[in-house]
Scaffold this active site. Structure first.
Site, PDB file in Angstrom:
ATOM      1  N   CYS A   9      42.829  33.652  29.164  1.00  0.00           N
ATOM      2  CA  CYS A   9      41.789  32.683  28.813  1.00  0.00           C
ATOM      3  C   CYS A   9      42.029  32.294  27.353  1.00  0.00           C
ATOM      4  CB  CYS A   9      40.384  33.231  29.081  1.00  0.00           C
ATOM      5  SG  CYS A   9      39.865  34.611  28.031  1.00  0.00           S
ATOM      6  N   ARG A  15      36.542  35.836  29.938  1.00  0.00           N
ATOM      7  CA  ARG A  15      37.016  35.626  31.305  1.00  0.00           C
ATOM      8  C   ARG A  15      38.250  36.438  31.667  1.00  0.00           C
ATOM      9  NH1 ARG A  15      37.337  29.361  30.317  1.00  0.00           N
ATOM     10  NH2 ARG A  15      37.868  30.263  28.284  1.00  0.00           N
ATOM     11  N   ASP A 123      52.893  43.788  57.482  1.00  0.00           N
ATOM     12  CA  ASP A 123      52.770  45.130  56.921  1.00  0.00           C
ATOM     13  C   ASP A 123      52.156  45.027  55.531  1.00  0.00           C
ATOM     14  OD1 ASP A 123      54.133  46.563  59.026  1.00  0.00           O
ATOM     15  OD2 ASP A 123      55.972  45.583  58.300  1.00  0.00           O
TER      16      ASP A 123
END
Length: 190
Positions: A9, A15, A123
């Protein structure tokens, strides 16, 4: 070699540390791959802890802000297997530094949006499988339906705003982290 995720950020105090800490908490214990999450800022406030309102919101979502120390993004950081930014402007700034990182660099919300249409892997992925999954998500650029408003791929900066604004950013980061985990084909956070 571990699969590395970098969150970016502006100041690395709101953030991106929220993203880093939530991602790390929600992928902790995944035993098929070693996953490392870090964060930095385009104008990182080097040495600062998380912004107090952001730290509070992070705790509300199950993350731990303790020990965070903000830092500025360095060119070597952009070698991460996946780079997730808060906004399109951050993504652009990073790609000016390292244009070859384009296929590994997304906004947090963009990555989840682009990966939402992919089938689950057969998988559980290991480190190489996670890297392949990033390439699959990148291949969706130009094919996936873009948001009606490109700004919907951004998470606004809550710094200096109200607690309500900080919670909004926290909810957006929280949702984006969960979407990124799903896009990578990892088990849904529990």
């Amino acid at each position: 070699m571990p699969f590395s995720v970098l969150f970016v950020c502006t100041g690395n105090i709101c953030r991106s540390p929220m993203g880093e800490r939530l991602f790390a908490a929600r992928t902790h214990g995944y035993d098929r791959a070693e996953i490392i999450a870090t964060s930095a800022g385009t104008n990182g406030l080097t040495g600062y802890p998380m912004d107090l309102p952001s730290a509070s919101v992070l705790r509300e979502f199950g993350g731990d802000p303790e020990g965070h120390s903000a830092r500025r993004v360095e060119t070597a950081d952009l070698d991460a297997d996946l780079v997730l930014t808060a906004t399109r402007d951050h993504r652009s700034a990073l790609l000016r530094i390292a244009p070859l990182a384009f296929r590994r660099t997304f906004t947090m919300r963009e990555f989840g949006r682009l990966g939402s249409g992919l089938a689950e892997p057969a998988d559980p992925p290991d480190e190489d499988g996670l890297r392949a999954r990033v390439r699959e998500v990148a291949a969706q650029r130009g094919f996936a339906v873009p948001p009606d408003d490109p700004a919907l791929d951004d998470i606004g900066d809550p710094y200096g705003g109200s607690m309500e604004l900080t919670r909004l950013a926290g909810r957006q980061v929280d949702d984006a982290v969960d979407a990124a985990i799903r896009a990578l084909g990892l088990p849904a956070p529990g």
